[in-house]
Design an enzyme around this catalytic site. Structure first.
Site, PDB file in Angstrom:
ATOM      1  N   GLU A  79       0.785  -1.148  -0.115  1.00 53.99           N
ATOM      2  CA  GLU A  79       0.214  -0.049  -0.111  1.00 53.99           C
ATOM      3  C   GLU A  79       1.122   0.950   0.017  1.00 53.99           C
ATOM      4  O   GLU A  79       0.418   2.374   0.246  1.00 53.99           O
ATOM      5  CB  GLU A  79      -0.988   0.032   1.359  1.00 53.99           C
ATOM      6  CG  GLU A  79      -0.357  -0.291   2.552  1.00 53.99           C
ATOM      7  CD  GLU A  79      -1.203  -0.305   3.558  1.00 53.99           C
ATOM      8  OE1 GLU A  79      -2.132   0.710   3.961  1.00 53.99           O
ATOM      9  OE2 GLU A  79      -1.544  -1.442   4.394  1.00 53.99           O
ATOM     10  N   CYS A 111      -3.357  -3.823   4.656  1.00 55.44           N
ATOM     11  CA  CYS A 111      -2.330  -4.885   5.039  1.00 55.44           C
ATOM     12  C   CYS A 111      -2.622  -6.339   4.517  1.00 55.44           C
ATOM     13  O   CYS A 111      -1.960  -7.327   4.927  1.00 55.44           O
ATOM     14  CB  CYS A 111      -2.303  -5.020   6.598  1.00 55.44           C
ATOM     15  SG  CYS A 111      -1.596  -3.221   7.184  1.00 55.44           S
ATOM     16  N   HIS A 233      -1.991 -10.795  12.191  1.00 54.32           N
ATOM     17  CA  HIS A 233      -1.280  -9.491  11.500  1.00 54.32           C
ATOM     18  C   HIS A 233      -0.920  -8.542  12.894  1.00 54.32           C
ATOM     19  O   HIS A 233      -1.699  -8.092  13.720  1.00 54.32           O
ATOM     20  CB  HIS A 233      -2.342  -8.551  10.857  1.00 54.32           C
ATOM     21  CG  HIS A 233      -2.010  -7.229  10.604  1.00 54.32           C
ATOM     22  ND1 HIS A 233      -0.890  -6.838   9.975  1.00 54.32           N
ATOM     23  CD2 HIS A 233      -2.856  -6.045  10.702  1.00 54.32           C
ATOM     24  CE1 HIS A 233      -0.725  -5.464   9.750  1.00 54.32           C
ATOM     25  NE2 HIS A 233      -1.980  -5.043  10.374  1.00 54.32           N
ATOM     26  N   ASN A 275       5.292  -1.777  12.558  1.00 58.13           N
ATOM     27  CA  ASN A 275       4.110  -2.351  11.649  1.00 58.13           C
ATOM     28  C   ASN A 275       4.975  -2.347  10.004  1.00 58.13           C
ATOM     29  O   ASN A 275       5.267  -1.522   9.736  1.00 58.13           O
ATOM     30  CB  ASN A 275       2.982  -1.448  11.455  1.00 58.13           C
ATOM     31  CG  ASN A 275       1.877  -2.121  10.758  1.00 58.13           C
ATOM     32  OD1 ASN A 275       1.920  -3.135  10.185  1.00 58.13           O
ATOM     33  ND2 ASN A 275       0.506  -1.590  10.959  1.00 58.13           N
ATOM     34  N   SER A 308      -7.224  -2.956   6.978  1.00 58.12           N
ATOM     35  CA  SER A 308      -8.157  -2.102   6.949  1.00 58.12           C
ATOM     36  C   SER A 308      -9.026  -1.621   5.741  1.00 58.12           C
ATOM     37  O   SER A 308      -8.511  -2.033   4.673  1.00 58.12           O
ATOM     38  CB  SER A 308      -7.334  -0.866   7.511  1.00 58.12           C
ATOM     39  OG  SER A 308      -7.179  -0.908   9.020  1.00 58.12           O
TER      40      SER A 308
HETATM   41  P1  HMG Z   1      -3.550   6.080  22.013  1.00 56.59           P
HETATM   42  O1  HMG Z   1      -4.945   6.585  22.043  1.00 56.59           O
HETATM   43  O2  HMG Z   1      -2.480   6.865  22.124  1.00 56.59           O
HETATM   44  O3  HMG Z   1      -3.248   4.907  23.144  1.00 56.59           O
HETATM   45  O4  HMG Z   1      -3.590   4.849  20.773  1.00 56.59           O
HETATM   46  P2  HMG Z   1      -4.280   4.268  24.430  1.00 56.59           P
HETATM   47  O5  HMG Z   1      -4.547   5.501  25.124  1.00 56.59           O
HETATM   48  O6  HMG Z   1      -5.603   3.457  23.769  1.00 56.59           O
HETATM   49  O7  HMG Z   1      -3.307   3.119  25.222  1.00 56.59           O
HETATM   50  C1  HMG Z   1      -2.883   2.121  24.269  1.00 56.59           C
HETATM   51  C2  HMG Z   1      -2.671   0.900  25.481  1.00 56.59           C
HETATM   52  O8  HMG Z   1      -1.666   1.417  26.298  1.00 56.59           O
HETATM   53  C3  HMG Z   1      -3.916   0.744  26.166  1.00 56.59           C
HETATM   54  O9  HMG Z   1      -4.253  -0.371  26.350  1.00 56.59           O
HETATM   55  C4  HMG Z   1      -3.555   1.442  27.525  1.00 56.59           C
HETATM   56  O10 HMG Z   1      -4.395   1.106  28.682  1.00 56.59           O
HETATM   57  C5  HMG Z   1      -2.250   1.059  27.840  1.00 56.59           C
HETATM   58  P3  HMG Z   1      -5.297  -1.345  25.790  1.00 56.59           P
HETATM   59  O11 HMG Z   1      -6.836  -0.761  26.618  1.00 56.59           O
HETATM   60  O12 HMG Z   1      -5.396  -1.243  24.207  1.00 56.59           O
HETATM   61  O13 HMG Z   1      -5.199  -2.660  26.106  1.00 56.59           O
HETATM   62  N1  HMG Z   1      -1.450   2.009  28.355  1.00 56.59           N
HETATM   63  C6  HMG Z   1      -0.530   1.454  29.442  1.00 56.59           C
HETATM   64  N2  HMG Z   1      -0.031   0.225  29.674  1.00 56.59           N
HETATM   65  C7  HMG Z   1       1.085   0.100  30.566  1.00 56.59           C
HETATM   66  N3  HMG Z   1       1.517   1.310  31.480  1.00 56.59           N
HETATM   67  C8  HMG Z   1       1.166   2.585  31.094  1.00 56.59           C
HETATM   68  C9  HMG Z   1       0.147   2.686  30.172  1.00 56.59           C
HETATM   69  N4  HMG Z   1      -0.522   3.786  29.471  1.00 56.59           N
HETATM   70  C10 HMG Z   1      -1.434   3.349  28.680  1.00 56.59           C
HETATM   71  N5  HMG Z   1       1.526   3.431  31.788  1.00 56.59           N
HETATM   72  C11 HMG Z   1      -3.574   3.283  18.807  1.00 56.59           C
HETATM   73  C12 HMG Z   1      -3.285   3.608  20.493  1.00 56.59           C
HETATM   74  C13 HMG Z   1      -3.315   1.733  18.608  1.00 56.59           C
HETATM   75  C14 HMG Z   1      -5.207   3.433  18.712  1.00 56.59           C
HETATM   76  C15 HMG Z   1      -2.771   4.395  18.053  1.00 56.59           C
HETATM   77  O14 HMG Z   1      -1.435   4.252  18.105  1.00 56.59           O
HETATM   78  C16 HMG Z   1      -3.308   4.128  16.637  1.00 56.59           C
HETATM   79  O15 HMG Z   1      -4.032   4.780  16.171  1.00 56.59           O
HETATM   80  N6  HMG Z   1      -2.381   3.529  15.902  1.00 56.59           N
HETATM   81  C17 HMG Z   1      -2.700   3.096  14.222  1.00 56.59           C
HETATM   82  C18 HMG Z   1      -4.118   2.520  14.162  1.00 56.59           C
HETATM   83  C19 HMG Z   1      -3.677   0.689  14.322  1.00 56.59           C
HETATM   84  O16 HMG Z   1      -2.729   0.435  14.388  1.00 56.59           O
HETATM   85  N7  HMG Z   1      -4.628   0.008  14.406  1.00 56.59           N
HETATM   86  C20 HMG Z   1      -4.751  -1.363  14.887  1.00 56.59           C
HETATM   87  C21 HMG Z   1      -6.088  -2.274  13.888  1.00 56.59           C
HETATM   88  S1  HMG Z   1      -6.188  -1.850  12.491  1.00 56.59           S
HETATM   89  C22 HMG Z   1      -4.890  -2.865  11.351  1.00 56.59           C
HETATM   90  O17 HMG Z   1      -4.290  -3.760  12.083  1.00 56.59           O
HETATM   91  C23 HMG Z   1      -4.609  -2.264   9.981  1.00 56.59           C
HETATM   92  C24 HMG Z   1      -3.318  -1.425   9.919  1.00 56.59           C
HETATM   93  O18 HMG Z   1      -2.207  -2.235   9.949  1.00 56.59           O
HETATM   94  C25 HMG Z   1      -3.374  -0.926   8.397  1.00 56.59           C
HETATM   95  C26 HMG Z   1      -3.478  -1.494   7.107  1.00 56.59           C
HETATM   96  O19 HMG Z   1      -4.561  -2.657   7.130  1.00 56.59           O
HETATM   97  O20 HMG Z   1      -3.055  -1.099   6.220  1.00 56.59           O
HETATM   98  C27 HMG Z   1      -3.172  -0.494  10.945  1.00 56.59           C
END
Ligand code: HMG
Length: 392
Positions: A79, A111, A233, A275, A308
């Site tokens: 992509e 992906c 993935h 990733n 996605s």
């Molecule tokens: P965010 O809002 O910054 O993070 O974004 P958060 O507040 O949700 O925290 C993440 C995790 O850290 C949470 O755990 C917190 O509790 C934990 P969870 O509830 O998820 O289990 N946390 C802690 N743990 C330990 N000690 C601490 C602490 N503080 C917080 N002190 C987000 C996170 C992944 C949403 C963001 O980085 C993002 O948008 N990433 C990009 C999207 C993505 O990767 N999505 C995955 C699914 S889609 C997919 O796989 C397709 C893709 O590869 C694309 C394609 O297909 O081409 C993305």
């Protein structure tokens, strides 16, 4: 017929940024990145690499005189394509000196692209058992400096040959698929960074996993306990753990411990790279093969692919006698250990440099000793160079 993955090669460039240092620079608790996201290091892509060179650097490890003659299908999943018209597969065919009597093209569905390639390649080899296919997943995951997605960036390439009587893994002849029009992650044509609804994407991923694995189990009258391991993935490694945790209550505590142990083996490499989009699932499979101490031939591995937008697919691999390869494991260890660590500001500069290439001096002080490198654009034509052609 016994068709599947014969060889796997992996490449990621020689620069990375440390996740503890990035967390501190973004005023986050490092444990959020290390545990909450599950990443320790992140690949940073120098301007001397693109998806074509990364694919060539990955594929050259698995191409030799014997399979070069047999590869008549080249599918390039990405992509992060380098051209709106010409496919990465054609550049790759030339760089690797693959035979011209081949079908070569690029394929896209976020992906999921490499999985689509594998499924097509499997059917092709079933119809032409004496021939082989080369399937690529090569991408650069970019969300932007200081965005929530930044901690889930990365990049690299996976190359796989699909063959009759494969060395690594036989693939199930059928699978379970699910697709729907979902705006969880996309990249409009004018953008170099993805647009993402991060938390929504996490929910859809888990939903598609739950649907596809249960469709597969129901259709085959199987239970989760029959799998030695599940590979996912891994957009970031905690995402796979979230998926696994959704189904763990379906098996005994002993089996839960076993599946969790194998999951840890499957995320060793992704934790250090981030990733790779199309390649991430297969880096997770490679990590399992190299880092698990308990796997043996005939074990069944459940494989979940997600792209996605969105497309999900669940299928099954059965390990073959030669799935372990000490030389491959050592090479990946060296590739990851010998990278140069960038400070956060050096990473930010390299990240921005990648999209604003100065045609006269775009490499700056980048050192790139990879076999294949990108050398800029002359007369609107991309220039690539080859240091040597290994295994030829
Ligand atoms: P965010 O809002 O910054 O993070 O974004 P958060 O507040 O949700 O925290 C993440 C995790 O850290 C949470 O755990 C917190 O509790 C934990 P969870 O509830 O998820 O289990 N946390 C802690 N743990 C330990 N000690 C601490 C602490 N503080 C917080 N002190 C987000 C996170 C992944 C949403 C963001 O980085 C993002 O948008 N990433 C990009 C999207 C993505 O990767 N999505 C995955 C699914 S889609 C997919 O796989 C397709 C893709 O590869 C694309 C394609 O297909 O081409 C993305």
């Amino acid at each position: 017929m016994n068709v599947g993955i014969d060889k796997i090669g992996f490449f990621t460039p020689n620069y990375y940024v440390d996740m503890v240092e990035l967390a501190k620079a973004r005023n986050e608790d490092p444990n959020k990145y290390l545990i909450g996201i599950g990443q320790t290091e992140q690949a940073v892509i120098p301007p001397t690499q693109d998806t074509v060179t990364m694919a060539a650097n990955a594929a050259s490890q698995i191409i030799n005189d014997a399979n070069r003659k047999k590869i008549s299908l080249i599918i390039f999943g990405t992509e992060t394509g380098v051209d709106n018209s010409k496919s990465g597969a054609i550049y790759l065919q030339n760089l690797l000196k693959l035979k011209r009597e081949a079908r070569a093209f690029e394929i896209k569905q976020a992906c999921y692209g490499a999985t689509a390639g594998i499924q097509m390649a499997k059917d092709f080899v079933k119809a032409h058992p004496e021939q082989q296919a080369l399937v690529i997943g090569s991408d650069i995951a970019r969300y932007g400096v200081a965005t929530p997605g930044e901690v889930t960036q990365g990049g690299g390439a996976i190359a796989m040959t699909i063959a009759n009587d494969p060395d690594i893994m036989e693939l199930s002849s059928d699978s379970s698929v699910y697709s729907d029009d979902i705006m969880d992650f996309w990249r409009p044509l004018n953008k170099t960074e993805a647009v993402v609804d991060g938390h929504y994407s996490n929910d859809i991923y888990q939903d598609f996993f739950y649907k596809t694995i249960h469709n597969y189990l129901d259709n085959h009258d199987m239970t989760l306990a029959e799998f030695k391991a599940l590979v996912f993935h891994l957009p970031y490694t905690k995402m796979g753990l979230k998926g696994l945790r959704k189904v763990l209550p379906e098996v005994s505590e002993t089996k839960q411990t076993e599946l969790l142990k194998e999951f840890e083996a499957s995320r060793v490499y992704s934790k250090r790279v981030g990733n790779l989009y199309t390649g991430s699932l297969y880096l997770s499979l490679l990590s399992l093969l190299d880092n698990s101490s308990d796997l043996k031939a005939n074990d069944k591995v459940g494989i979940f692919s997600y792209g996605s937008g969105a497309q999900g697919e669940f299928f099954v691999g059965t390990l073959k006698e030669n799935f372990k390869n000490g030389e491959r494991k050592l090479r990946i260890k060296q590739l990851l250990d010998e990278r140069t660590k960038l400070s956060v500001s050096e990473y930010e500069n390299m990240f921005n440099q990648w999209t604003n290439l100065d045609p006269d001096n775009f490499t700056g002080d980048v050192i790139d000793n990879s076999e294949f490198t990108f050398n800029g654009i002359v007369d609107e034509k991309r220039q690539y160079s080859t240091k040597k052609l290994t295994n030829s």
